[in-house]
Motif scaffolding. Structure first.
Motif, PDB file in Angstrom:
ATOM      1  N   ILE A   8       4.015   1.563  10.443  1.00  0.00           N
ATOM      2  CA  ILE A   8       4.102   3.000  10.182  1.00  0.00           C
ATOM      3  C   ILE A   8       3.051   3.720  11.017  1.00  0.00           C
ATOM      4  O   ILE A   8       1.929   3.224  11.189  1.00  0.00           O
ATOM      5  N   LEU A   9       3.419   4.881  11.549  1.00  0.00           N
ATOM      6  CA  LEU A   9       2.568   5.636  12.466  1.00  0.00           C
ATOM      7  C   LEU A   9       2.005   6.869  11.776  1.00  0.00           C
ATOM      8  O   LEU A   9       2.720   7.576  11.062  1.00  0.00           O
ATOM      9  N   MET A  10       0.693   7.121  12.000  1.00  0.00           N
ATOM     10  CA  MET A  10       0.040   8.319  11.490  1.00  0.00           C
ATOM     11  C   MET A  10      -0.785   8.958  12.601  1.00  0.00           C
ATOM     12  O   MET A  10      -0.982   8.362  13.660  1.00  0.00           O
TER      13      MET A  10
ATOM     14  N   PRO B  29       0.825  -1.216   0.000  1.00  0.00           N
ATOM     15  CA  PRO B  29       0.000   0.000   0.000  1.00  0.00           C
ATOM     16  C   PRO B  29       0.853   1.257   0.000  1.00  0.00           C
ATOM     17  O   PRO B  29       1.956   1.275   0.548  1.00  0.00           O
ATOM     18  N   VAL B  30       0.321   2.300  -0.616  1.00  0.00           N
ATOM     19  CA  VAL B  30       1.008   3.592  -0.642  1.00  0.00           C
ATOM     20  C   VAL B  30       0.276   4.523   0.318  1.00  0.00           C
ATOM     21  O   VAL B  30      -0.933   4.769   0.169  1.00  0.00           O
ATOM     22  N   LEU B  31       0.986   5.033   1.310  1.00  0.00           N
ATOM     23  CA  LEU B  31       0.394   5.907   2.327  1.00  0.00           C
ATOM     24  C   LEU B  31       0.929   7.320   2.153  1.00  0.00           C
ATOM     25  O   LEU B  31       2.141   7.521   1.996  1.00  0.00           O
ATOM     26  N   SER B  32       0.003   8.306   2.182  1.00  0.00           N
ATOM     27  CA  SER B  32       0.373   9.720   2.096  1.00  0.00           C
ATOM     28  C   SER B  32      -0.142  10.438   3.338  1.00  0.00           C
ATOM     29  O   SER B  32      -1.329  10.339   3.665  1.00  0.00           O
ATOM     30  N   HIS B  33       0.752  11.166   4.008  1.00  0.00           N
ATOM     31  CA  HIS B  33       0.388  11.808   5.274  1.00  0.00           C
ATOM     32  C   HIS B  33       1.473  12.815   5.621  1.00  0.00           C
ATOM     33  O   HIS B  33       2.668  12.536   5.458  1.00  0.00           O
ATOM     34  N   ARG B  34       1.068  14.007   6.047  1.00  0.00           N
ATOM     35  CA  ARG B  34       2.007  15.038   6.472  1.00  0.00           C
ATOM     36  C   ARG B  34       3.014  15.397   5.375  1.00  0.00           C
ATOM     37  O   ARG B  34       4.182  15.638   5.640  1.00  0.00           O
TER      38      ARG B  34
ATOM     39  N   TYR C 219       7.768  11.995  22.586  1.00  0.00           N
ATOM     40  CA  TYR C 219       7.405  12.757  21.390  1.00  0.00           C
ATOM     41  C   TYR C 219       7.044  11.807  20.247  1.00  0.00           C
ATOM     42  O   TYR C 219       7.867  11.557  19.357  1.00  0.00           O
ATOM     43  N   PRO C 220       5.822  11.267  20.252  1.00  0.00           N
ATOM     44  CA  PRO C 220       5.446  10.344  19.177  1.00  0.00           C
ATOM     45  C   PRO C 220       5.448  10.990  17.795  1.00  0.00           C
ATOM     46  O   PRO C 220       5.561  10.302  16.790  1.00  0.00           O
ATOM     47  N   GLU C 221       5.336  12.347  17.749  1.00  0.00           N
ATOM     48  CA  GLU C 221       5.363  13.027  16.445  1.00  0.00           C
ATOM     49  C   GLU C 221       6.649  12.744  15.680  1.00  0.00           C
ATOM     50  O   GLU C 221       6.667  12.735  14.449  1.00  0.00           O
ATOM     51  N   ASP C 222       7.739  12.501  16.407  1.00  0.00           N
ATOM     52  CA  ASP C 222       9.009  12.229  15.744  1.00  0.00           C
ATOM     53  C   ASP C 222       8.967  10.943  14.932  1.00  0.00           C
ATOM     54  O   ASP C 222       9.802  10.741  14.038  1.00  0.00           O
ATOM     55  N   ALA C 223       8.012  10.052  15.259  1.00  0.00           N
ATOM     56  CA  ALA C 223       7.948   8.754  14.580  1.00  0.00           C
ATOM     57  C   ALA C 223       6.945   8.735  13.429  1.00  0.00           C
ATOM     58  O   ALA C 223       6.858   7.732  12.717  1.00  0.00           O
ATOM     59  N   LEU C 224       6.174   9.825  13.245  1.00  0.00           N
ATOM     60  CA  LEU C 224       5.149   9.825  12.205  1.00  0.00           C
ATOM     61  C   LEU C 224       5.764   9.629  10.819  1.00  0.00           C
ATOM     62  O   LEU C 224       6.737  10.295  10.460  1.00  0.00           O
TER      63      LEU C 224
END
Length: 323
Positions: free
Chosen positions: A111-113, A94-99, A145-150
């Motif tokens: 992968i984290l979103m 799958p292709v994921l697009s985010h941020r 800081y979970p944002e670092d893993a997005l």
């Protein structure tokens, strides 16, 4: 994530719906009303979607299969939450697009979103994955800081990813959990494993390894034993090697539960032999072949331990089944 008083399970497959209504049900009833995303086939060919999802207080998780589908959460469909969504790919790409990033997810990777921002998932062919929706506040004691893993894929050979995948698949096959105490333990273990996948702090990692990681390692070792109990050469060393543990670490996991590797293997083999002896389809087999299939190499030892466990000889159990 609305904290249902009891566990909620949802199962569906588009293959079970009338062909003429399939797209409308999938897009409107499931997509927009249940999961709040927009979804459409990528081309005019057949599409497929199926899922088994469970909702618990503080946690949602599920197994998905999608094919020929584009799924998106737009700004208009954001539900106002700021949860974290962890996806683990099982097959397909799958292709994921985010941020502002686009990632093709390889089988086994995690992968984290974030649910606070739009995302798009494209599944041109059949794709299988696990999804896990976590409350950010429930992770704060373990992850700073979970944002670092997005949108930074965590590779499939990471132990935490492997164990979280195993744990979730086991829970999905098991079905709804019967007691609040069990659900609380399960939620804690999943958050521990997810924190290790995302990137726990030093203190958080220590806590998670002592709880969720240990429980998942033991569960995986038990599943390994059940899968290989018919092997007469099943040993502590072979199981430890398959689980990437030292023999001493594996011994300690069983000791902490008040048993031993040897006792658990014996119990698994006795359970297997009893199942075969009481199976009418195995009625024409002699008892010795059943004992050997269950992993016993000594019939005298098998008969003695079987009688001690079940209070009857293998012959008595078979005779009772036949009557």
């Amino acid at each position: 994530m609305s904290e249902p008083p009891e566990p909620t399970t949802l199962r569906f497959s588009t293959a079970e719906w009338p062909a003429q209504n399939r797209l409308a049900i999938w897009r409107e009833a499931i997509g927009r009303r249940v999961f709040q995303f927009d979804t459409m086939p990528l081309h005019d060919g057949p599409f497929h979607a199926e899922a088994t999802a469970q909702a618990l207080p503080e946690l949602c998780f599920g197994s998905w299969t999608l094919g020929n589908l584009r799924t998106a959460v737009t700004h208009e469909l954001l539900d106002g939450t700021d949860h974290l969504m962890l996806r683990i790919s099982l097959s397909g790409a799958p292709v994921l697009s985010h941020r502002g990033r686009e990632v093709t997810s390889a089988a086994g990777d995690a992968i984290l979103m974030s649910t606070a921002e739009p995302w798009v998932s494209i599944c041109p062919s059949f794709v299988r994955f696990l999804s896990l929706r976590l409350r950010r506040k429930a992770l704060t004691q373990l992850v700073s800081y979970p944002e670092d893993a997005l949108m930074r894929p965590v590779p499939r050979d990471t132990e935490a990813v492997k164990l979280l995948t195993f744990y979730l698949q086991k829970l999905i096959r098991m079905g709804p959990m019967s007691t609040p105490e069990l659900r609380k333990v399960v939620v804690t273990h999943i958050y521990d494993l997810a924190a290790l996948v995302i990137g726990a702090t030093r203190d958080g990692a220590a806590v998670a390894k002592d709880r969720g990681l240990r429980a998942a390692r033991l569960a995986a070792a038990k599943a390994d034993i059940h899968a290989h109990c018919s092997d007469p050469d099943l040993t502590l060393v072979t199981v430890a090697a398959r689980r990437n543990l030292s023999p001493r670490s594996l011994q300690r996991l069983f000791a902490d539960e008040g048993t031993s590797f040897t006792e658990f293997v014996l119990d698994a083999r006795l359970t297997q032999s009893h199942r075969l002896l009481t199976d009418p389809r195995q009625g024409d087999r002699n008892i010795s072949s059943i004992a050997f299939e269950a992993g016993f190499g000594d019939l005298t030892y098998f008969n003695r331990t079987f009688r001690r466990r079940y209070g009857a000889t293998p012959s008595d159990v078979r005779a009772t089944m036949r009557r």
